[in-house]
Design an enzyme around this catalytic site. Structure first.
Site, PDB file in Angstrom:
ATOM      1  N   ASP A   1     -13.885 109.642  53.833  1.00 12.58           N
ATOM      2  CA  ASP A   1     -13.513 111.142  53.434  1.00 12.58           C
ATOM      3  C   ASP A   1     -12.784 111.868  54.428  1.00 12.58           C
ATOM      4  O   ASP A   1     -12.322 111.539  55.514  1.00 12.58           O
ATOM      5  CB  ASP A   1     -14.976 111.795  53.025  1.00 12.58           C
TER       6      ASP A   1
ATOM      7  N   ASP B   1     -20.576 111.907  50.564  1.00 20.06           N
ATOM      8  CA  ASP B   1     -21.439 112.779  50.773  1.00 20.06           C
ATOM      9  C   ASP B   1     -22.021 113.425  49.390  1.00 20.06           C
ATOM     10  O   ASP B   1     -23.147 113.932  49.339  1.00 20.06           O
ATOM     11  CB  ASP B   1     -20.756 113.919  51.411  1.00 20.06           C
TER      12      ASP B   1
ATOM     13  N   ASP C   1     -20.956 109.280  45.000  1.00 21.00           N
ATOM     14  CA  ASP C   1     -20.632 108.530  46.074  1.00 21.00           C
ATOM     15  C   ASP C   1     -21.569 107.246  46.042  1.00 21.00           C
ATOM     16  O   ASP C   1     -21.447 106.434  46.923  1.00 21.00           O
ATOM     17  CB  ASP C   1     -20.342 109.163  47.230  1.00 21.00           C
TER      18      ASP C   1
END
Length: 898
Positions: A153, A474, A478
């Protein structure tokens, strides 16, 4: 019915005709191999089988030679007849030969290996906590050492996750820095303050700094905190607006999620009309705007060409500086008729743009160096983010993911979908294989895109070996990508509970550099086990050959020079102490200077085999020289001709002491496995190693000098001690000599402990109902596999019966106990392992025991989450929502009757 990427789901009735048809289709599909064991597990299993076979062959040869020698000598050479009364004596001889064969087998097997693996993993996991890695699954530790790709990310991992507004476009003016409040008209200022204060989670707020002179604390969603900070910079008070309009007065809220990429809040006016404030990704909100506020604060028509010009002159320059662009807008609804709030597309249209702001999230200063280390270590870093592609490209360039002059791909989620899917909307692996090797940035992506990318890279057969992929996540959505990845990293600070449950390692500081440390520890675990193997196999080779020569030598000894208690002590040194010393080596930066070992590289390389055989030659030469000529050299009585049960001799004590000294100094040699010369490098960094070596040396002195008859030792003189130590130090000098011999010239050396490739595993032999491929089981006969499978199925049936029994008496009275996803997934009655049709669940990407367990009951819905203020933890609108049946519902009654 699962779609190709395994995430989007449709709910079917439990036993409808359509459900039965889908079940039949699933059965017709070729069984996909289940998740393999970790790289190290596979190699250790193969090595154990190889050593076991070698030991078995050697022990069988030993028994056959001894039996043949006895039979030929007794009945052939001596010509004795087989007498019936002598049969028990002959049988005793044969039993003795069999025991000798078993001894050879036992000595050949490195029984200390499991202990070394356990100590190395446990020690690494404990130390990784200090490096901000909370390891949830032990095998993830060493798997990370073989990682070839990291999908990371952006926000919070590569960047600091401290967002601030640094540019703004208000009233036809582009401000390169925060504008003066007096430069903005009061009516525009009011719209900005209300749009930010009301249209954001009330849990997001700016608090005073903890320390004097520090930065204000941001609590809640960081993007919203940046907008609230912008309001404060304009000398306005957002809290006063919130006090005036508490949450109870909010008429309707369209929460942020990864599909909308926007948030809207509706207020009811005093005249009966409605006003809606919206904020979100600038290109998405601007597409829905038909008007924009001019410099006088009046709305003017906002055409497509105006939007294109604004994108080119305002949004793209902001994005190219790495800024996240957010658009603020509003819409008024007349009082005559209330709109249909459920038709979201109609509601979120005909907006009036108030302002566009550019939010900066600085790159963590340590990240560029960490990414450079990854690239040097042969690991490809990819950024998967929901941001604008220009913003993502700018941040990726700052981090070093994109390098100037190199042929890399940056794609948006929509373009990625178009390139990898066929006309039917199914993902094609061939198309994906053309994209992922060059892909470095995936922008405007959804969690589904992340899962598709990860699955595609793992399933790809483009390279020489399968990719080992690590993923960071997070948000709740996901979860599938974290589950699918070889190693899933969840954010400890910004991560949701569902993401943490799906992960293998939790980053307690949300920092990318912690992932690099996890790579170092993973490679260190692998090397530590290789060091231990190099040390122990040297001892094993020496012990086996010594035992062979002892049995077959014409000078066969009356009594063994190494007694049982002494061998136990040697075993303690080479098993427990050596595993403790070599498995606790701390990692160094040099581990990141080589490429990943990969799945096919052997555990014991040719260099290690050269070291094992080279040191075995030295030790055997010394032992046999001392055994058959030591008494002349030291001018002492020979221990070879001593009768059984005689007192300990100096001769055999010197042999024992020298053998231990050689092992002790060879333990130092074993610290290096790639042919390095400096075996003392950083030895002071491992106090456990130094303590073990010095402690073993001290214990050896006590055993030799004071052990007496229990240890079969006789005290030695100072000169004899010096000779024993000198011969032991000779191991270090001999090690330097071995290093000078080029491994490339020793073509006869073989490698051992290769990884198992997919081609080596017959697909039809894959066990259907185990989660991992056990490669040792593949070595067994087909009948044994069927036997184990039968036992597993009986256990499964018992679990099913117990689950239904407990659900009838306990589960039905407590429907509230299923409301939490954590309670749901951890309840024992749901951990079933049957291959039966199931009610689909959100995380349907893996055949996971936890999700398998949900198939008998409706699941706790991930979509039911109400805390939607994280970055992307809201459920996508196109994903199915599974709810728990109420106690009185027909579905509940059906389950109860079943």
């Amino acid at each position: 019915a699962k779609t190709q990427d395994g995430v989007a789901l449709e709910i079917q009735p439990l036993k409808s005709q359509e459900g039965v048809e889908n079940e039949e289709k699933e059965k017709k599909k070729v069984k996909v191999p289940k998740k393999e064991k970790s790289v190290l597990q596979g190699k250790l299993t193969r090595l154990a089988v190889q050593i076991g076979k070698a030991g078995l062959i050697m022990s069988a040869i030993t028994v056959i030679i001894l039996v043949l020698y006895f039979v030929i000598d007794t009945f052939g050479v001596q010509g004795r007849p087989w007498l019936a009364e002598c049969t028990p004596i002959y049988i005793q001889y044969f039993v003795k030969f069999f025991i000798i064969g078993v001894t050879v087998l036992v000595v050949a097997v490195p029984e200390g290996l499991p202990l070394a693996v356990t100590i190395s993993l446990a020690y690494s996991v404990k130390k990784m906590m200090k490096d901000n890695n909370l390891v949830r699954h032990l095998d993830a530790c060493e798997t990370m050492g073989n990682a070839t790709a990291i999908c990371s990310d952006k926000t919070g991992t590569l960047t600091m996750n401290r967002m601030t507004v640094v540019q703004a476009y208000v009233g036809d003016t582009h401000y390169r820095q925060i504008p003066d409040p007096e430069a903005i008209l009061p009516k525009i200022l009011d719209l900005i303050v209300n749009g930010v204060a009301i249209n954001s989670a009330y849990t997001s707020k700016i608090l005073p700094p903890e320390k004097e002179g520090g930065l204000p604390r941001q609590v809640g969603n960081k993007t919203e905190c940046a907008l609230l900070g912008f309001v404060l910079d304009l000398k306005q008070d957002y809290q006063a607006v919130r006090n005036e309009v508490p949450e109870e007065k909010l008429y309707k809220v369209y929460t942020f999620n990864s599909v909308r990429k926007s948030m809207s809040t509706v207020l009811k006016n005093g005249n009966g009309g409605f006003r809606m404030y919206s904020k979100g990704a600038s290109e998405i909100i601007l597409r829905k705007c038909t008007r924009i506020l001019d410099k006088n604060g009046d709305p003017r028509v906002f055409k497509v060409k105006d939007r294109d010009e604004m994108v080119k002159k305002v949004i793209e320059p902001m994005a190219c500086h790495g800024l996240r662009t957010i658009c603020l807008a509003f819409r008024d609804f007349p009082a005559d008729a209330e709109p249909d709030w459920d038709s979201e597309n109609e509601i979120l249209s005909d907006l009036t743009c108030i302002a566009v702001v550019g939010i900066e999230d600085p790159v963590r200063p340590e990240v560029p160096d960490a990414i450079l280390k990854c690239q040097r270590a042969g690991i490809t870093v990819r950024m998967v983010t929901g941001d604008n592609i220009n913003t993502a490209r700018a941040i990726a360039t700052k981090c070093g993911i994109l390098l100037p002059g190199e042929d890399f791909l940056c794609l948006e989620g929509k373009e990625f979908h178009r390139l990898i899917r066929n006309e039917k909307g199914e993902v094609e692996q061939e198309q994906l294989d053309k994209i992922w090797p060059k892909l470095r940035v995936l922008a405007r992506s959804s969690p589904t895109d992340k899962h598709t990318l990860v699955k595609g890279i793992i399933d790809s057969t483009v390279g020489d070996q399968r990719q080992v992929v690590a993923v960071t996540g997070d948000g709740t959505n996901d979860g599938p990508a974290l589950k699918k990845a070889d190693v899933g990293f969840a954010m400890g600070i910004a991560g949701t509970d569902v993401a943490k449950e799906a992960s293998d390692i939790i980053l307690t500081d949300d920092n990318f550099t912690s992932i690099v440390k996890a790579v170092m520890w993973g490679r260190n675990v692998y090397d530590s086990i290789s060091k231990f193997l190099q040390f122990q196999l040297t001892v094993n080779v020496v012990a086996v050959i010594f035992r062979w020569c002892d049995e077959f030598s014409p000078l066969s000894l009356q009594d063994s020079p190494l007694k049982a208690v002494q061998m136990l002590w040697v075993n303690l040194i080479m098993d427990t102490f050596a595993s403790l010393a070599l498995a606790t080596e701390p990692p160094s930066e040099s581990l990141l200077l080589r490429k990943p070992y990969g799945r096919n590289k052997p555990l014991i390389s040719r260099t290690m085999m050269k070291n094992i055989l080279g040191h075995a030659v030295y030790q055997l030469t010394i032992i046999f020289t001392l055994l058959f000529a030591g008494e002349k050299f030291f001018d002492i009585d020979s221990g070879r001709n001593a009768p059984l049960h005689s007192p300990p001799t100096e001769h055999y004590t010197i042999v024992f002491n020298t053998f231990v000294m050689m092992q002790l100094f060879n333990e130092i040699n074993a610290r290096k496995i790639h042919g390095e010369r400096n075996v003392f490098e950083s030895i002071y960094r491992n106090p456990i190693f130094c303590t073990v070596v010095l402690g073993t040396f001290a214990a050896q002195i006590i055993i030799v000098e004071f052990g007496g008859k229990p240890f079969s030792c006789s005290g030695l003189t100072l000169s004899q001690w010096f000779w024993c130590i000198f011969i032991g130090v000779g191991e270090l000098l001999w090690g330097q000599l071995i290093c000078t011999v080029p491994t490339s010239h020793l073509k006869f050396l073989k490698e051992a402990g290769h990884g198992i490739t997919k081609e080596e595993i017959p697909e039809e032999e894959l066990p259907e109902d185990v989660d991992e491929i056990d490669h040792a089981e593949m070595e067994l006969r087909r009948g044994q596999i069927l036997w184990f499978r039968g036992l597993n199925r009986i256990q499964t049936q018992i679990k099913v019966v117990n689950a239904f029994r407990s659900s009838l008496y306990e589960g039905l009275e407590k429907p509230e106990s299923r409301s939490s996803i954590h309670n749901f997934m951890t309840h024992p009655e749901f951990i079933l392992e049957e291959d039966e049709p199931r009610t689909p669940f959100l995380d349907g990407a893996e055949d996971d025991p936890e999700t398998d367990g949900l198939k008998k009951r409706g699941g706790g819905s991930l979509g039911g989450s109400t805390s939607l203020n994280r970055n992307n933890n809201a459920v996508d609108s196109d994903q199915a929502e599974v709810t728990v049946p109420e106690p009185e519902s027909p579905l509940h009654s059906l389950e109860t009757s079943v």
